[in-house]
Write an enzyme that holds these catalytic residues in place. Structure first.
Site, short mmCIF file in Angstrom:
data_model
loop_
_atom_site.label_atom_id
_atom_site.label_comp_id
_atom_site.label_asym_id
_atom_site.label_seq_id
_atom_site.Cartn_x
_atom_site.Cartn_y
_atom_site.Cartn_z
N GLU A 83 0.54 -0.93 -0.36
CA GLU A 83 0.28 0.10 0.20
C GLU A 83 0.69 0.92 -0.43
OE1 GLU A 83 -2.96 0.17 -0.31
OE2 GLU A 83 -4.03 -1.21 -0.09
N SER A 343 -31.64 -30.48 50.07
CA SER A 343 -31.04 -31.37 51.04
C SER A 343 -29.21 -30.80 51.03
CB SER A 343 -30.98 -32.88 50.90
OG SER A 343 -32.53 -33.35 51.46
#
Length: 678
Positions: A83, A343
Site C-alpha cells: 500500500e 438437602s
C-alpha cells in the site's frame, strides 16, 4: 543591468518559496482534525487475556482495540509493501508516488495507479469521505500532513489497524482476524496476512464470505507482490498454494455471557474487564451444560459454577445451557436465581452440631416419627430407619435427624452461619423455622458454592470472586467439624458410571421436584450444579442424585483428570468408634429428651440382634419387653405394624435376607435389631 537583476529575482524567488512553505505549514497546522480517540469494543477477557466476550461499538460495528505489536509482523510488512512503500519516510503525502500517478493518468487517459498513502487512507477513514473527487483528495492530503505533525508513525499505523474496513460491520484487522480465522492477529499465515491486506481495498467485493473468487484473486496479487519485494520467501509463497480462504464468518467469542453482562454493566466506563475465569474450562463446561439438557425436554435448564476454593477465584460460570430467549429462558442467569436448596444445607447443620458438642459422626440418633407442634417432618421416601449413626444419616440424607439437630441448635444459628459463609439467605416471615434445614430458604447457586468452598477450606469462608484480589473471610465452622463433614461426604457412593474417586459431594432435591442440586469438592476445587426450570415449575421425577450428580462428576473431570486429595484430619479430631466416645456423645438427645422416661425403654427380646432366624409360615415372631404401648414396628424403615399393644406378635415377612427391625414406643423411644431371615 540584467546581471544586477538576477540576485534580486533569486532573492524574490526564495522569499516566495519561504513564504509558501511557512504558509503551507500554517495551513497544515490550522487543520481541524476529526477525533483521534476511537471508540472500541468493550471486552471481557479471562485470567490469561483470552477473549471471552466483546460488544459492538455504538453504531453496531466490530472495532476492537489492537496495537501494532499485537499484529503479525508479516502482515505489517505486506501492508506497507503493497500500500505505501515509503510509509516510514514520507511526511504523510508521498509526492513521488503522487507525481507518478498523475503522469500515468495523463499518459493513459485514465487512473492507472493511486498515490494515496496509508496516512491519507487513515484521513479518509477518520472522516468517512470518498476517494474519487479532487476536493476530497486534497482534503485527505491536508489531514494526512496534519496527522503526521501530531502523531508518530506507530500511532498512525494503529489508527489504520482500527479503521480499515473488512466488509459488513467488520472494522479493523483484529475484528477481521477473529471473524474470518477465529483467532487473534498475532500469529497469521502468509496467506491469511495477504487476505487481510487485500480486503480493505474493496471490502464488499472482496469479502471471502460472499465473494470467494475475488477474495482469492486479490490475495494472490498481494502474495505475488510480497514475493517480488522480498517480504516472504519462495518457500513461504509455495506453502500458501491452495490454502483455502474462509467462506463464512465465525462468531465473535461469547463465553460466560451472563457474567460478562453483569461485570460490564457494573463498570460502564471500563473497556477491558479481566476475570478470574479460564476460557478453556468455561468453553468445556458450557458444552457440558448443553449436553446435560439435550433430549430432556425444551424447558429443563442447568447452571454450573466452578471455583478454586484455595484462592476464591471463580474458574467458570455457566448461567444456562444457552444464552437464548427460548423456552428454557436461557437469558436468565441461574447461578444467581433464588431457589430452594433442598438437602444441600444439611452438611452445614451437621458441622454446627459437631462444633457445639451436640454430636459426633459416630453418635447414634433416632430416625423415627416426631412432631414439633404442628410440624411433623418426614423423610423423602416416607420411611424410618430407627436408631442410626449420624454419619449414615447424612449420607442417606435423612430429614428427621437433621431437623432434630436444627431444633437443638436453633434455626437462627443456622441462618447466622450461612451469612458468615458469605451467603444471602432469603426467608419468609420474620423468624426462620425448622424447615430451613430441609430447603425452606431462598439461596442461589453462588451462595451454595460459597458455602461448600468454606467447608472445603477448613471452615473459613473466602468470598468467591471474579476479579481482583481476595480477602480472608469469617470462620463458619471449626477445622475439625469441616473435616468431619468432608470425610462423611467423601464416603458417598458416586453415581452410576462415575469414577470411585472420593469426591466429597452432596445432592439435593427441593419440594415438588423444582430444583435438583449436586455440589462437591476435592482438595482444591469446588463445583456446584443446579438443574430445574427457570420459571420454577416442577420437573416430574427430577432428583439431584439422578439428574445433577452425573453432571457434577463430569464437570470435575473437565477441570482435572485426577482429584486433589482432601486434607488429613486435624490433630484434635476424635477418630473413635461409638463405644469409645464420651458418654454424652454416644447418643443424641433432643431438647425433649429430659421429659422422656429413660427407664423401661423398649427392648427386643426375640429375635436376638445378629441372629439367623427361621420364619414360621412366612412370619417372624417378635417379643418385646419394656416400653409403653402402642408400638410401631418397622422393617428396614417400612412400617409393618402400627398401634401394636401386645408384646408378642407374628410379623408378616415375605422376603428373606438381612432385615433391620425397629420398634418405637408411644414416648418415641426405640430399639433395633438386625437379623438374617431364612
Amino acid at each position: 543591468m540584467m546581471r544586477a537583476r538576477w540576485p534580486l529575482a533569486l532573492a524574490a524567488a526564495l522569499w516566495v518559496a519561504a513564504f509558501a512553505c511557512d504558509s503551507g505549514r500554517d495551513w497544515v497546522a490550522a487543520t481541524e482534525l476529526p477525533p483521534l480517540t476511537l471508540p472500541t469494543s468493550v471486552e471481557v477477557v479471562d485470567r490469561n487475556g483470552t477473549l471471552l466476550r466483546a460488544y459492538t461499538v455504538a453504531d453496531g460495528r466490530w472495532r476492537m482495540a489492537v496495537a501494532p505489536d499485537q499484529v503479525d509482523a508479516d502482515y505489517i510488512d505486506m501492508l506497507v509493501a503493497y500500500e505505501d512503500k515509503r510509509f516510514w519516510q514520507h511526511p504523510g503525502v508521498d509526492w513521488r508516488s503522487m507525481l507518478r500517478a498523475v503522469a500515468q493518468a495523463v499518459r493513459h487517459g485514465r487512473v492507472v495507479s493511486g498515490g494515496s498513502t496509508l496516512t491519507m487512507q487513515v484521513a479518509r477513514l477518520l472522516e468517512e469521505s470518498g476517494t474519487g473527487k479532487v476536493a476530497g483528495k486534497l482534503r485527505q492530503m491536508r489531514v494526512a500532513l496534519a496527522l503526521e505533525q501530531r502523531l508518530d508513525k506507530a500511532q498512525i499505523l494503529q489508527l489504520y489497524l482500527h479503521l480499515a474496513p473488512f466488509g459488513g460491520n467488520l472494522e479493523g484487522v483484529r475484528a477481521a482476524s477473529l471473524a474470518y480465522f477465529g483467532k487473534e492477529p498475532l500469529r497469521l499465515t502468509p496467506a491469511e496476512a495477504a487476505l487481510l491486506v487485500a480486503i480493505p481495498q474493496a471490502p464488499e467485493s472482496r469479502r471471502p464470505d460472499r465473494q470467494v473468487a475475488r477474495a482469492v484473486a486479490a490475495r494472490e496479487r498481494v502474495l505475488a507482490r510480497a514475493l517480488r519485494d522480498g517480504v516472504i520467501s519462495a518457500e513461504e509463497a509455495e506453502a500458501t498454494t491452495g490454502e483455502p480462504v474462509p467462506t463464512a464468518r465465525k462468531p465473535v467469542p461469547m463465553l460466560a455471557p451472563h457474567l460478562a453482562d453483569r461485570i460490564s454493566k457494573a463498570d460502564p466506563g471500563g473497556l477491558r474487564h479481566q476475570l478470574t475465569l479460564d476460557a478453556g474450562l468455561q468453553k468445556a463446561l458450557e458444552a457440558l451444560a448443553k449436553e446435560a439438557v439435550a433430549g430432556k425436554g425444551d424447558q429443563l435448564q442447568v447452571a454450573i459454577l466452578a471455583a478454586d476454593h484455595l484462592s476464591g477465584e471463580v474458574l467458570a460460570s455457566v448461567g444456562s445451557a444457552g444464552f437464548l430467549a427460548d423456552q428454557r429462558q436461557g437469558f436468565v442467569d441461574m447461578t444467581r436465581a433464588l431457589r430452594s436448596p433442598g438437602s444441600t444445607l444439611k452438611p452445614l447443620v451437621y458441622g454446627l452440631a459437631f462444633d457445639e458438642g451436640l454430636a459426633h459422626p459416630e453418635t447414634m440418633i433416632d430416625d423415627r416419627p416426631v412432631n414439633f407442634g404442628t410440624y411433623a417432618p418426614q423423610n423423602f421416601d416416607k420411611m424410618f430407619r430407627g436408631t442410626i449413626r449420624l454419619r449414615e444419616a447424612l449420607q442417606l440424607s435423612l430429614n428427621i435427624p437433621v431437623v432434630l439437630l436444627t431444633d437443638a441448635l436453633g434455626p437462627a444459628r443456622l441462618i447466622a452461619a450461612m451469612r458468615r459463609a458469605g451467603m444471602t439467605p432469603v426467608i419468609k416471615g420474620d423468624e426462620p423455622g425448622l424447615a430451613i434445614s430441609l430447603g425452606g430458604v431462598g439461596v442461589t447457586l453462588e451462595d451454595m458454592v460459597q458455602l461448600y468452598a468454606a467447608i472445603a477450606r477448613g471452615g473459613v469462608a473466602l468470598p468467591l470472586r471474579y476479579t481482583g484480589a481476595g480477602a480472608e473471610g469469617q470462620r463458619v465452622i471449626s477445622a475439625v467439624a469441616a473435616w468431619q463433614v468432608g470425610d462423611i461426604l467423601a464416603g458417598l457412593p458416586p453415581p452410576a458410571g462415575a469414577p470411585e474417586n472420593r469426591l466429597a459431594y452432596k445432592t439435593g432435591t427441593s419440594y415438588g421436584h423444582r430444583d435438583a442440586w449436586a455440589i462437591g469438592f476435592d482438595g482444591r476445587y469446588v463445583v456446584g450444579v443446579w438443574m430445574g426450570r427457570a420459571d420454577g415449575t416442577p420437573v416430574p421425577g427430577a432428583f439431584g442424585g439422578d439428574l445433577a450428580a452425573p453432571v457434577l462428576f463430569q464437570a470435575i473431570g473437565r477441570i482435572s483428570r485426577t482429584l486433589t486429595p482432601l486434607p488429613p484430619a486435624p490433630p484434635a479430631t476424635l477418630l473413635v468408634a461409638n463405644a469409645e466416645l464420651p458418654q454424652p456423645l454416644r447418643r443424641f438427645r433432643s431438647r425433649t429428651a429430659a421429659f422422656d422416661v429413660a427407664a423401661d425403654a423398649p427392648v427386643v427380646t426375640f429375635p436376638p440382634d445378629g441372629a439367623a432366624v427361621e420364619r414360621l409360615d412366612g412370619a417372624l415372631l417378635l417379643r418385646l419387653r419394656g416400653g409403653k404401648a402402642p408400638f410401631t414396628v418397622l422393617a428396614d424403615g417400612v412400617p409393618l405394624r402400627l398401634g401394636l399393644r401386645d408384646r408378642e406378635a407374628l410379623l408378616p415377612m415375605l422376603g428373606g435376607g438381612y432385615v433391620t427391625l425397629s420398634v418405637i414406643d408411644a414416648l418415641g423411644r426405640s430399639a433395633r435389631v438386625q437379623v438374617l431371615l431364612h
